[in-house]
Design an enzyme around this catalytic site. Structure first.
Site, PDB file in Angstrom:
ATOM      1  N   LYS B  84       0.855  -1.196   0.000  1.00 14.13           N
ATOM      2  CA  LYS B  84       0.000   0.000   0.000  1.00 14.13           C
ATOM      3  C   LYS B  84       0.889   1.244   0.000  1.00 14.13           C
ATOM      4  CE  LYS B  84      -3.986   1.967   2.497  1.00 14.13           C
ATOM      5  NZ  LYS B  84      -4.853   1.829   3.675  1.00 14.13           N
ATOM      6  N   SER B 159      -9.741   1.844   2.737  1.00 17.29           N
ATOM      7  CA  SER B 159      -8.855   2.585   1.860  1.00 17.29           C
ATOM      8  C   SER B 159      -7.821   1.711   1.139  1.00 17.29           C
ATOM      9  CB  SER B 159      -8.124   3.656   2.655  1.00 17.29           C
ATOM     10  OG  SER B 159      -7.256   3.068   3.618  1.00 17.29           O
ATOM     11  N   SER B 183      -9.951  -0.362   6.952  1.00 17.72           N
ATOM     12  CA  SER B 183      -9.330  -0.192   5.633  1.00 17.72           C
ATOM     13  C   SER B 183      -8.653  -1.424   5.053  1.00 17.72           C
ATOM     14  CB  SER B 183      -8.313   0.955   5.681  1.00 17.72           C
ATOM     15  OG  SER B 183      -8.980   2.185   5.620  1.00 17.72           O
TER      16      SER B 183
END
Lengths: 477, 492
Positions: B84, B159, B183
């Site tokens: 990420k 996210s 997330s």
């Protein structure tokens, strides 16, 4: 109307730890810009703070030495404001739960003793520094100082004059030096004070509106700023004005302060507990361990100098106010048999030299033993007091041993009575008028003749011998 | 060639590592297969912001060299993974999917990246996300929205949407995401893969670009539960550089890969099955509960009465911390700086107005407000008290049960643009995940079937602090018996 001045201080002292408060970077002063930095102290995304344990120990030491209570639980908070030298746009400080509270220091002004309360001592990180380019290429930021550990010491509004402020500040500075919590180098900014000051009609209970002056970095500036601001506020009130709650900047060159920002413009720091750091827990055992490392403090040392070394109280307070000076004095006094004479030299010629040259007591250019030997030379009648001052000046310049100086320059007292007598006879024959005056009872003439003899011997003749021999010779006439 | 590449990317980390160990495939082959897959699909899915093809191949070669002629090969050696883009990678652009950090190349690796490198994991690139991890749909990326691999009209969740989409579409074997309020779990559930949010303090946050420091936690997104355990073995552990990292003995998580839940007490919180939960999702979760019962677990209804306050408390705490954490993006030291400005204040204003997206600005404003003098007690301090009560809710529940079962999200993947107009509705979709962060617990989301539109449904198991082992055991049991996992091809 008679006014009373009310003063409280907020003092920032850089701690003498080797590394910064939340990373491993060095705290060393100077260095090329941005070379004492890491992702942590320049606020890089993702970097995290790890509290330096030594910072807590140093702060607790300062707290114990100033009679504070040490908190078993304290917290680190973020104080937010935008400024380019503040890398994270927040400073990690302590808000509601400081490490130390409720301390005091006792000061003495004009023989009167008084306790000045210390509200709190907390730890926090220093910011970087802006450098305005002298060639106009803009403003640069140096983050070397960012993350250097500080303690902020906040006093109660207990001081009533610049003399009290000076006494308190000097006392605190001495304690921080004695405990080696801070090197207190004011010219490098490692000790600086903010002054909160208000005035009120004498007898009034409520405080007046206070102003704050920030970042004063010499004792002289602190004293002058207090006196200026007190006068300014009193005049303002006398002429029907009002004091505004504001932050003022002291201009040491002009000797006046001017307004920086008023309360309306004051920043909301939006304090919050720092979620990257857990609370600081301090148990009694740790406190006692730290207490055991606290050396003799100025007050105790002063008492000891008076009782053990027999020097006057006034001298003792002045000398012990500076740790390096007291160390110098004590080392010299221990080597000498005449502590009183050492104290006189320190209080007189040595202090004057420091003042004239602007040097710190830690920078005295000769060893304490040299001063001890200088005093011995006088006491053993090897040199006169007057010559000793010359020797002292040379010691200051070269750091040489006083005996060597005396030897090299031929400054020894002349005790050879024949040599002195021949000079006396010479002076007598050269000054018949004075001899006549003496004979007619004008004793002043005696002094003149001695002066002449000393001049001829370049001050090296033993004054006692001169006195005795001159009398003998004059009586013969 | 294409066909064999596709076959390679279908392998789980466990399976691929086995083939590498047996010299059936090389690390370079495997890495090339993933790079080819990324080439083919990333344009459509938008999972990666940065693909490090050259670096990945170099790394693959050096890992292969290390493995050649060696017997002791680490379990994840040679496995390609995506990261990420809020986890710092040395000299590899790390953007947080924000214009603000579009030019940011960290001079250091996050702790988890160091650990992956030491384990000889190959890093394929940096995965798309909601800007600064704020969002539940991945529509808040400055670069491009991520598409759900199961239906390109739909969001992958957020996210960590890029991470979940990459794992689901086989563009990475596994991924590291971060979870502040769901997330990792919510996108894992939307994309039909496994996502674990470890206990707060179990994985170092050093090098994770902070959103809300007291809630953020890095965790794995994988195809199945075994891979999840393997990744946890690498990333969990105490780190002295993170003061909130907890110094305990961390177990070998693969020892919990057991098909056995006999006597395990599983709680169903009644507050997680009320209005707002989509009927189809509810049915799947209740099916899973029944399945667990059939494996020998004991199902009990429990209550978490403060659940309804979790969302408001979460948005106050996370926004307050975000307003503080994001203050450093001022255009001075790194990152975006406005082109023209009149003075320092103007520089700050323009830099931050132009550099941050709408949702980030909304949260900064919310958080700044909550911390302002005069409002601090009413909002931030109150939220901290609620946080305590929610934690106590769980403490009480764990006196009765070992693990809690519920939905990960009230709905399956929604359409792109469907909720952007109403941020509050978007916030409410985090209702089942935020409590876990608020209370500092661990939780796993794993696939438990599909809705009538063919979209994956995720169920969530919530564990006691540092009891990831029980989650892995329970999840592994369900996966082994039902065959439901993220290994399923999403059809592309």
């Amino acid at each position: 109307m008679e006014y009373e001045v009310v003063i409280g201080l907020e003092i920032h002292a850089e701690l003498a730890t080797k590394s910064k408060i939340y990373c491993g970077c060095t705290t060393e002063f100077g260095g090329e810009p941005n070379t004492h930095c890491c992702p942590g102290c320049i606020g890089m995304p993702g970097a995290l703070p790890v509290l330096n344990k030594a910072v807590v120990e140093y702060a607790i030491k300062a707290g114990l030495a100033t009679n504070c209570e040490i908190s078993h639980y304290s917290r680190q908070d973020r104080k937010h404001y935008f400024y380019p030298d503040l890398a994270k746009a927040y400073q990690i400080s302590q808000c509601d739960y400081p490490l130390c509270r409720n301390g005091y220091l006792e000061i003495e002004v004009n023989g009167e003793k008084k306790k000045i309360g210390i509200t709190r001592i907390h730890i926090e990180e220093d910011a970087g520094k802006l450098i305005h380019d002298e060639y106009g290429r803009g403003t640069f930021v140096d983050y070397n100082r960012s993350g250097v550990p500080l303690i902020e010491i906040v006093t109660e509004p207990d001081m009533r004059s610049s003399a009290e402020v000076k006494a308190f500040f000097e006392k605190l500075k001495a304690i921080l030096e004695y405990t080696a919590v801070s090197d207190c180098k004011m010219q490098e900014g490692s000790l600086r004070a903010d002054i909160n000051l208000s005035v009120r009609p004498k007898g009034q209970k409520e405080f007046g509106v206070r102003t704050e002056m920030k970042n004063l970095n010499s004792i002289r500036a602190i004293v002058r700023a207090v006196e200026f601001e007190a006068k300014r506020q009193i005049l303002e009130l006398e002429y029907g004005g009002v004091i505004e709650r504001e932050t003022r900047r002291w201009d040491d060159v002009k000797g006046e302060s001017y307004s920086m920002r008023t309360k309306e413009e004051a920043t909301d720091y939006r304090y919050m507990p720092d979620p990257d750091l857990y609370p600081i827990y301090v148990d009694q055992e740790w406190i006692e361990q730290i207490r055991a490392t606290i050396p003799e403090l100025p007050d105790d040392r002063k008492k000891r100098f008076i009782s053990e070394l027999g020097i006057p109280e006034y001298d003792a307070s002045i000398i012990t106010a500076s740790k390096p000076l007291a160390d110098f004095f004590e080392a010299a006094a221990k080597e000498s048999k005449n502590a009183k004479a050492i104290s006189n030299w320190v209080m007189g010629d040595l202090m004057k030299k420091l003042n004239d040259t602007g040097l710190e007591p830690s920078d005295i250019p000769f060893a304490p033993g040299n001063l001890a030997r200088l005093v011995s030379l006088i006491d053993e009648n090897v040199i006169s007091g007057k010559i000793a001052k010359q020797v002292f000046d040379i010691m200051w310049e070269t750091g040489e041993d006083p005996a060597d100086i005396v030897e090299k320059k031929g400054l020894k007292v002349v005790t050879d009575t024949d040599a002195i007598r021949s000079v006396i006879i010479q002076v007598i024959s050269a000054n018949p008028k004075s001899v006549e005056d003496y004979k007619s009872g004008k004793t002043k003439a005696m002094g003149f003749l001695i002066g002449q003899i000393m001049r001829e011997t370049k001050g090296k003749a033993d004054p006692q011998a001169v006195n005795r021999l001159l009398k003998e010779e004059l009586d013969k006439l | 060639m294409e066909g064999s590449f596709l076959e390679l990317t279908k392998l789980t980390a466990l399976m691929a590592a086995e083939k590498i160990r047996k010299r059936e495939i090389s690390v370079i082959e495997l890495t090339n297969a993933y790079l080819a897959r990324i080439d083919e699909l990333n344009g459509a899915i938008g999972a990666y912001i940065t693909v490090c093809a050259e670096q990945a191949l170099r790394q693959a070669e050096s890992v292969q060299k290390k493995l050649d002629g060696r017997e002791n090969i680490l379990p994840l050696a040679g496995i390609p993974a995506g990261i990420k883009d809020n986890i710092c990678t040395r000299d590899v652009k790390t953007t947080c999917a924000s214009k603000m950090l579009d030019n940011f190349f960290p001079p250091y690796d996050a702790a988890v990246i160091e650990k992956l490198s030491e384990s000889n994991v190959v890093i394929l690139g940096k995965l798309n996300m909601d800007e600064f991890a704020m969002g539940s749909s991945n529509e808040n990326s400055w670069y491009m929205p991520v598409k759900n691999p199961w239906d390109h009209e739909r969001v992958p969740g957020g996210s960590s949407g890029g991470a979940a989409a990459a794992v689901a579409s086989h563009m990475s074997c596994f991924a590291l995401g971060s979870d502040t309020g769901g997330s990792i779990r919510q996108p894992a559930s939307f994309c039909g893969v496994v996502g674990l949010k470890p206990t707060y303090g179990a994985v170092s946050r050093f090098g994770l670009i902070a959103f809300a420091s007291s809630l953020d936690q890095i965790g794995p997104i994988t195809r199945d539960v075994a891979d999840c355990a393997l990744v946890m073995n690498v990333i969990a552990g105490h780190d002295p550089l993170d003061s909130t990292s907890v110094d305990i003995e961390y177990p070998d998580y693969t020892t919990f890969l057991k098909n056995d839940v006999k006597g395990l007490k599983i709680g169903l919180p009644k507050e997680y099955f009320g209005s707002g939960l989509h009927e189809e999702v509810k049915a799947k979760i209740l099916d899973a509960a029944k399945a667990y019962e059939s494996y020998g677990a004991i199902i009990e209804e429990i209550s978490l009465p403060f659940t309804e306050y979790a969302i408001p408390a979460y948005y106050i705490i996370s926004s307050a911390e975000a307003s503080s954490n994001l203050a450093r993006y001022d255009g001075i030291k790194y990152g975006y700086r406005a082109k023209e400005y009149s003075d320092i204040i103007d520089l700050y204003k323009k830099t931050r107005s132009e550099g941050f997206g709408t949702e980030v600005k909304r949260r900064i404003m919310l958080g700044t407000y909550a911390l302002s003098s005069g409002y601090y007690d009413a909002y931030y301090k109150k939220a901290l008290k609620v946080r305590r009560l929610i934690f106590e809710d769980f403490q009480k529940a764990y006196q009765k049960v070992d693990v809690i079962l519920g939905p990960t999200s009230p709905v399956t993947a929604f359409k792109i643009g469907e909720k952007t107009a109403n941020p509050l509705e978007m916030y409410l979709s985090d209702v089942y995940t935020v409590s876990v962060n608020i209370a500092g617990l661990c939780a796993i989301s794993l696939p438990c079937g599909f809705d009538s539109k063919g979209l994956p449904v995720g169920m969530q198991l919530i564990g006691k602090p540092f009891d990831e082992g029980t989650l892995i055991r329970a999840a592994y049991t369900y996966e082994s018996n039902t065959g439901k996992s993220g290994v399923t091809n999403c059809g592309i």
